[in-house]
Design a protein around this motif. Structure first.
Motif, PDB file in Angstrom:
ATOM      1  N   ARG A 187      26.570  64.538 -98.380  1.00 18.06           N
ATOM      2  CA  ARG A 187      27.601  65.332 -98.857  1.00 18.06           C
ATOM      3  C   ARG A 187      27.988  66.310 -97.747  1.00 18.06           C
ATOM      4  NH1 ARG A 187      24.679  65.946-104.692  1.00 18.06           N
ATOM      5  NH2 ARG A 187      25.341  63.764-105.543  1.00 18.06           N
ATOM      6  N   ASP A 188      27.114  67.055 -97.113  1.00 17.69           N
ATOM      7  CA  ASP A 188      27.452  68.008 -96.216  1.00 17.69           C
ATOM      8  C   ASP A 188      28.222  67.352 -95.164  1.00 17.69           C
ATOM      9  OD1 ASP A 188      26.268  69.792 -97.882  1.00 17.69           O
ATOM     10  OD2 ASP A 188      24.338  70.137 -96.862  1.00 17.69           O
ATOM     11  N   ALA A 189      27.721  66.300 -94.755  1.00 22.01           N
ATOM     12  CA  ALA A 189      28.235  65.485 -93.707  1.00 22.01           C
ATOM     13  C   ALA A 189      29.925  65.233 -93.735  1.00 22.01           C
ATOM     14  CB  ALA A 189      27.693  64.435 -93.103  1.00 22.01           C
ATOM     15  N   LEU A 190      30.146  65.059 -95.062  1.00 16.84           N
ATOM     16  CA  LEU A 190      31.524  64.618 -95.315  1.00 16.84           C
ATOM     17  C   LEU A 190      32.549  65.889 -95.203  1.00 16.84           C
ATOM     18  CD1 LEU A 190      31.045  62.358 -98.409  1.00 16.84           C
ATOM     19  CD2 LEU A 190      31.798  61.786 -96.044  1.00 16.84           C
ATOM     20  N   GLY A 192      35.089  68.373 -94.045  1.00 13.82           N
ATOM     21  CA  GLY A 192      35.947  68.488 -92.869  1.00 13.82           C
ATOM     22  C   GLY A 192      36.214  67.085 -92.359  1.00 13.82           C
ATOM     23  N   ARG A 193      35.723  65.859 -93.167  1.00 12.18           N
ATOM     24  CA  ARG A 193      36.270  64.768 -92.736  1.00 12.18           C
ATOM     25  C   ARG A 193      37.409  64.377 -93.427  1.00 12.18           C
ATOM     26  NH1 ARG A 193      31.492  62.603 -90.354  1.00 12.18           N
ATOM     27  NH2 ARG A 193      32.892  60.597 -89.477  1.00 12.18           N
ATOM     28  N   VAL A 194      38.085  63.136 -92.968  1.00  8.70           N
ATOM     29  CA  VAL A 194      39.273  62.821 -93.484  1.00  8.70           C
ATOM     30  C   VAL A 194      39.052  61.557 -94.277  1.00  8.70           C
ATOM     31  CG1 VAL A 194      41.593  61.699 -93.197  1.00  8.70           C
ATOM     32  CG2 VAL A 194      40.597  63.788 -91.787  1.00  8.70           C
ATOM     33  N   CYS A 195      39.512  61.429 -95.616  1.00  8.90           N
ATOM     34  CA  CYS A 195      39.028  60.262 -96.329  1.00  8.90           C
ATOM     35  C   CYS A 195      40.795  59.726 -96.635  1.00  8.90           C
ATOM     36  CB  CYS A 195      38.590  60.491 -97.915  1.00  8.90           C
ATOM     37  SG  CYS A 195      39.414  61.832 -98.843  1.00  8.90           S
ATOM     38  N   THR A 196      40.714  58.591 -97.571  1.00  7.76           N
ATOM     39  CA  THR A 196      41.928  57.903 -97.707  1.00  7.76           C
ATOM     40  C   THR A 196      41.969  57.613 -99.346  1.00  7.76           C
ATOM     41  OG1 THR A 196      41.627  56.573 -95.745  1.00  7.76           O
ATOM     42  CG2 THR A 196      43.350  55.733 -97.398  1.00  7.76           C
ATOM     43  N   ILE A 197      42.981  58.210 -99.683  1.00  5.11           N
ATOM     44  CA  ILE A 197      43.375  58.202-101.422  1.00  5.11           C
ATOM     45  C   ILE A 197      43.342  56.787-101.776  1.00  5.11           C
ATOM     46  CG2 ILE A 197      44.734  59.057-103.029  1.00  5.11           C
ATOM     47  CD1 ILE A 197      43.063  61.227-101.566  1.00  5.11           C
ATOM     48  N   SER A 198      42.752  56.348-102.843  1.00  2.00           N
ATOM     49  CA  SER A 198      42.661  55.132-103.175  1.00  2.00           C
ATOM     50  C   SER A 198      43.208  54.970-104.877  1.00  2.00           C
ATOM     51  CB  SER A 198      41.369  54.302-103.359  1.00  2.00           C
ATOM     52  OG  SER A 198      40.470  55.204-104.050  1.00  2.00           O
ATOM     53  N   SER A 199      43.497  56.098-105.369  1.00  3.28           N
ATOM     54  CA  SER A 199      44.017  56.286-106.721  1.00  3.28           C
ATOM     55  C   SER A 199      45.565  56.200-106.587  1.00  3.28           C
ATOM     56  CB  SER A 199      43.389  57.372-107.661  1.00  3.28           C
ATOM     57  OG  SER A 199      43.576  58.601-107.012  1.00  3.28           O
ATOM     58  N   GLY A 200      46.278  56.119-107.614  1.00  2.00           N
ATOM     59  CA  GLY A 200      47.695  56.291-107.747  1.00  2.00           C
ATOM     60  C   GLY A 200      48.130  57.691-107.329  1.00  2.00           C
ATOM     61  N   SER A 201      47.325  58.626-107.832  1.00  2.00           N
ATOM     62  CA  SER A 201      47.752  60.312-107.708  1.00  2.00           C
ATOM     63  C   SER A 201      46.395  60.708-107.571  1.00  2.00           C
ATOM     64  CB  SER A 201      48.623  60.687-108.712  1.00  2.00           C
ATOM     65  OG  SER A 201      47.925  60.711-109.796  1.00  2.00           O
ATOM     66  N   VAL A 202      46.366  62.059-107.189  1.00  2.00           N
ATOM     67  CA  VAL A 202      44.994  62.968-107.047  1.00  2.00           C
ATOM     68  C   VAL A 202      45.568  64.388-107.845  1.00  2.00           C
ATOM     69  CG1 VAL A 202      43.235  64.301-106.025  1.00  2.00           C
ATOM     70  CG2 VAL A 202      44.135  62.133-105.013  1.00  2.00           C
ATOM     71  N   ALA A 236      43.282  62.524 -96.748  1.00  2.00           N
ATOM     72  CA  ALA A 236      43.229  63.862 -97.034  1.00  2.00           C
ATOM     73  C   ALA A 236      41.921  64.390 -96.583  1.00  2.00           C
ATOM     74  CB  ALA A 236      42.768  63.727 -98.766  1.00  2.00           C
ATOM     75  N   LEU A 237      41.895  65.743 -96.656  1.00  2.00           N
ATOM     76  CA  LEU A 237      40.845  66.484 -95.854  1.00  2.00           C
ATOM     77  C   LEU A 237      39.853  66.910 -96.937  1.00  2.00           C
ATOM     78  CD1 LEU A 237      39.811  67.832 -93.377  1.00  2.00           C
ATOM     79  CD2 LEU A 237      40.965  69.907 -94.101  1.00  2.00           C
ATOM     80  N   ILE A 238      38.637  66.652 -96.610  1.00  2.00           N
ATOM     81  CA  ILE A 238      37.488  66.846 -97.685  1.00  2.00           C
ATOM     82  C   ILE A 238      37.118  68.295 -97.511  1.00  2.00           C
ATOM     83  CG2 ILE A 238      35.152  66.361 -98.487  1.00  2.00           C
ATOM     84  CD1 ILE A 238      35.642  63.328 -97.742  1.00  2.00           C
ATOM     85  N   LEU A 239      37.378  69.118 -98.658  1.00  2.31           N
ATOM     86  CA  LEU A 239      36.864  70.588 -98.362  1.00  2.31           C
ATOM     87  C   LEU A 239      35.553  71.087 -98.748  1.00  2.31           C
ATOM     88  CD1 LEU A 239      40.233  72.025 -99.529  1.00  2.31           C
ATOM     89  CD2 LEU A 239      39.571  71.502 -97.401  1.00  2.31           C
ATOM     90  N   ALA A 240      35.218  70.510 -99.859  1.00  2.00           N
ATOM     91  CA  ALA A 240      33.912  71.148-100.720  1.00  2.00           C
ATOM     92  C   ALA A 240      33.324  69.920-101.748  1.00  2.00           C
ATOM     93  CB  ALA A 240      33.855  72.261-101.140  1.00  2.00           C
ATOM     94  N   TYR A 241      32.309  70.289-102.013  1.00  2.00           N
ATOM     95  CA  TYR A 241      31.732  69.154-103.134  1.00  2.00           C
ATOM     96  C   TYR A 241      31.357  70.097-104.278  1.00  2.00           C
ATOM     97  CZ  TYR A 241      28.763  65.946-105.758  1.00  2.00           C
ATOM     98  OH  TYR A 241      28.217  65.031-106.790  1.00  2.00           O
ATOM     99  N   ASP A 242      31.907  69.722-105.537  1.00  2.00           N
ATOM    100  CA  ASP A 242      31.408  70.531-106.794  1.00  2.00           C
ATOM    101  C   ASP A 242      30.435  69.629-107.402  1.00  2.00           C
ATOM    102  OD1 ASP A 242      31.305  71.381-109.467  1.00  2.00           O
ATOM    103  OD2 ASP A 242      33.633  71.906-109.606  1.00  2.00           O
TER     104      ASP A 242
END
Length: 280
Positions: A187-190, A192-202, A236-242
């Motif tokens: 989780r920590d390694a993610l 600041g990494r960039v992911c790709t949205i796979s749902s219709g919206s966020v 999208a940029l990953i900021l944190a994990y809840d």
């Protein structure tokens, strides 16, 4: 047929025949889905790995090159003897039953690095069995009148095991890429990494994204607390994990300034940027 049975059930070929029978039974279970190829994963030595493979089989010889000893001793002793002949090296590593060849040891040089123990033992067993079957009769015919039969058979067993091990080391090398296991990033390694949205919206409650890790990819549950126009296929940029909600907080990459975009090239700077964004 009778001559063939006599050959495969004669010492030393009988030892390889029993081991090969165990190996074939194991692979039948693999094909049936009853066990996995990593059945013997764990931090154990080649000696104990051999015991695990064949300790349930009764009879056989105590040592690969010694005389057959009767009386219910586990066939694992034969594998144990083979392991001692290899120098008592470790056979299984931390991850998928790989040979432990840290530091470039003998087994790594022989080609077994990164290969599951089940595959390696299978190759060694078959090649040693084949060599023993093909050479036993000619060797006894040529030297039987000069060298004692028990000594000749013992030497043949050791020679076939050694030759089988060396040959198997070369044979399994091309298979090494097949068994490379890529671990999913933490989780920590993610951050600041960039992911790709796979749902219709966020939204602030739900959303999905994928992160390309060089393998099959990682599916993430994502949310964005701020109104956004994120949709399928956008970065999208990953900021944190809840941890409480088990979701990742993201925001559109388009919101970043040009100088912030440059920071994404450096994982450390990208993680620092994500922490700043998460606090903001």
């Amino acid at each position: 047929m009778s001559a063939f049975l006599d050959t495969i059930l004669a010492f030393p070929t009988a030892i390889f025949t029993i081991v090969l029978g165990v190996v074939m039974t194991y692979w039948l279970f693999v094909i049936a889905g009853a066990v996995g190829i990593d059945l013997f994963d764990g931090d154990i030595t080649l000696e104990s790995g051999g015991k695990a493979l064949s300790g349930a089989i009764e009879g056989g010889g105590k040592a690969l090159g010694g005389a057959i000893e009767g009386g219910g001793k586990a066939l694992g002793g034969a594998i144990e003897g083979g392991g001692k002949a290899l120098g008592g090296a470790k056979a299984l590593g931390a991850h998928d039953a790989d040979f432990d060849v840290d530091g470039g040891g003998v087994l790594a040089a022989m080609g077994f690095a990164g290969i599951p123990i089940t595959v390696s033992v299978s190759f060694v067993a078959f090649i040693a069995w084949f060599l023993s079957v093909m050479s036993a009769q000619p060797l006894h015919e040529a030297l039987g009148g000069v060298v004692p039969s028990w000594l000749l058979s013992s030497g043949l067993g050791l020679a076939c095991f050694a030759a089988g091990t060396v040959t198997a080391g070369f044979a399994v090398r091309p298979l090494r890429p097949v068994f490379v296991t890529k671990r999913a990033p933490g989780r920590d390694a993610l951050m600041g990494r960039v992911c790709t949205i796979s749902s219709g919206s966020v939204t602030a409650k739900t959303g999905h994204a994928t992160f390309e890790d060089g393998g099959a990819g990682v599916i993430l549950n994502v949310v964005c607390a701020k109104p956004n126009e994120l949709k399928r296929g956008q970065p999208a940029l990953i900021l944190a994990y809840d941890a409480e909600r088990r979701v990742y907080e993201v925001e559109p990459v388009d919101w970043l300034l040009p100088e912030e975009m440059e920071q994404l090239q450096d994982p450390a700077r990208a993680a620092a940027l994500a922490r700043v964004k998460a606090r903001g």
